[in-house]
Design a protein around this motif. Sequence first.
Motif, PDB file in Angstrom:
ATOM      1  N   MET A   1       0.728  -1.094   0.175  1.00 55.86           N
ATOM      2  CA  MET A   1       0.143   0.196   0.021  1.00 55.86           C
ATOM      3  C   MET A   1       0.771   1.296   0.028  1.00 55.86           C
ATOM      4  O   MET A   1       0.258   2.558  -0.017  1.00 55.86           O
TER       5      MET A   1
ATOM      6  N   TRP B   1      -5.197  13.836  -3.747  1.00 54.66           N
ATOM      7  CA  TRP B   1      -5.246  12.827  -2.725  1.00 54.66           C
ATOM      8  C   TRP B   1      -5.152  13.522  -1.248  1.00 54.66           C
ATOM      9  O   TRP B   1      -5.828  13.048  -0.525  1.00 54.66           O
TER      10      TRP B   1
ATOM     11  N   ASN C   1      -1.732   7.356   0.238  1.00 55.87           N
ATOM     12  CA  ASN C   1      -1.405   6.114   1.029  1.00 55.87           C
ATOM     13  C   ASN C   1      -2.408   6.235   2.177  1.00 55.87           C
ATOM     14  O   ASN C   1      -2.909   5.382   2.674  1.00 55.87           O
TER      15      ASN C   1
ATOM     16  N   SER D   1      -5.942   5.358   1.250  1.00 56.18           N
ATOM     17  CA  SER D   1      -6.229   3.589   1.002  1.00 56.18           C
ATOM     18  C   SER D   1      -6.114   3.065   2.336  1.00 56.18           C
ATOM     19  O   SER D   1      -7.032   2.213   2.540  1.00 56.18           O
TER      20      SER D   1
ATOM     21  N   ALA E   1     -10.388   4.293   3.152  1.00 55.14           N
ATOM     22  CA  ALA E   1     -10.901   3.397   2.523  1.00 55.14           C
ATOM     23  C   ALA E   1     -10.877   2.148   3.492  1.00 55.14           C
ATOM     24  O   ALA E   1     -11.772   1.299   3.700  1.00 55.14           O
TER      25      ALA E   1
ATOM     26  N   VAL F   1      -7.402  -2.300   0.962  1.00 53.87           N
ATOM     27  CA  VAL F   1      -6.432  -1.550   0.976  1.00 53.87           C
ATOM     28  C   VAL F   1      -5.586  -1.550  -0.454  1.00 53.87           C
ATOM     29  O   VAL F   1      -5.526  -0.458  -1.043  1.00 53.87           O
ATOM     30  N   TYR F   2      -5.161  -2.696  -1.000  1.00 54.32           N
ATOM     31  CA  TYR F   2      -4.523  -2.710  -2.000  1.00 54.32           C
ATOM     32  C   TYR F   2      -5.378  -2.690  -3.188  1.00 54.32           C
ATOM     33  O   TYR F   2      -4.769  -2.421  -4.329  1.00 54.32           O
TER      34      TYR F   2
ATOM     35  N   VAL G   1      -7.702  -0.534  -3.417  1.00 58.95           N
ATOM     36  CA  VAL G   1      -7.707   1.084  -3.525  1.00 58.95           C
ATOM     37  C   VAL G   1      -6.326   1.615  -4.184  1.00 58.95           C
ATOM     38  O   VAL G   1      -6.269   2.538  -4.935  1.00 58.95           O
ATOM     39  N   THR G   2      -5.375   1.050  -3.688  1.00 62.08           N
ATOM     40  CA  THR G   2      -4.064   1.429  -4.235  1.00 62.08           C
ATOM     41  C   THR G   2      -3.912   1.098  -5.749  1.00 62.08           C
ATOM     42  O   THR G   2      -3.299   1.908  -6.321  1.00 62.08           O
TER      43      THR G   2
ATOM     44  N   GLN H   1      -5.608   3.845  -7.469  1.00 62.31           N
ATOM     45  CA  GLN H   1      -4.943   4.945  -7.338  1.00 62.31           C
ATOM     46  C   GLN H   1      -3.887   5.151  -8.485  1.00 62.31           C
ATOM     47  O   GLN H   1      -3.798   6.143  -9.411  1.00 62.31           O
TER      48      GLN H   1
END
Lengths: 93, 219
Positions: free
Chosen positions: B1, B16, B109, B112, B116, B150-151, B153-154, B157
């Motif tokens: 992340m 962001w 970062n 995420s 999120a 989380v990953y 959303v990363t 992004q």
Amino acid sequence: MRRAWIAAAAALAVFAGGWWAAELASGTAGSDESAMQVVEQLSPGYEPWMSDTGLTPDPARERLLFAFQAGAGALLFAVGVLWRGARTGRREP
Amino acid sequence: MHISEGFLPLAHSALWTAAAAPFVLDSARHVRRVCSGQRRFELAAAGGILLLLTALKIPSVAGSSSHPTGIALAAILFGPRAVPVLCVVVLVLQALVLAHGGLTTLGANLFSLGIAGAFVASWLYRGLKAVGIPVYGACWAAAAVSSVAVYGVTSLQLALAFPDPGSGVSGAAMKFAAVFAWTQIPIAITEGFLTSAALKLLARSRADAGLPESVGVPG
């Protein structure tokens, strides 16, 4: 006093475990780094517009710092758990 | 992340950061309000788990390694609003001392991991509990799914910043997600167990009181 020893022991154990895990992982590609390679494939020639703003430790020091962070986290968790339990005392069954 | 320093174009970094900033301000107020008495110790424990788990670099399948996210315990105990301010501390520490992530990518970062991921963990935990899933099962699922989220959303992004020339944002998102998924899914499953164990330890630490009713853990 006993709680302090338990918290310190937990921190030390996690520090050692974190270091060991980092040693095991040292020969592997981090997924974050792999994602940055995908960036280079999708956008050839893209140059990060800012380099690392903080320290850039060598790999051995990096593993040590990650282990320190894990140990500090374990210490904080142990303090939270042990001192929370001590505030009013546990009820004996 | 951790999106590395300078790896998001300036406009994306700024957007962001702007998106995450109100959550951080709200989080600081929220933590100040809820963090008193016994709850200070619960916050210390939740922050400790965040610090601990995000520091573990764990080898996974296919010769790769990654980090657990560690956000679920704080999200379950204090709600998602408490998490961003804790994540700021950890992400700034890692950016400045460990060269992981960065200050220019802090907003992304943080979005995420601390926003999120925290909302996914909190909503999933409460949803699963509402349909009768046992507390520790719900905790396991919330931690595991939020870790993967989380990953996810990363990936999105990065895809928004670097769309695939052929398949666009969705194609790029799939490429990034594929990089993360193989590594993260086994780690997320492990993270679920670790978070459940941490919640159990915390609940047992004061058997006479248990945890707040909103958490639903029996004392």
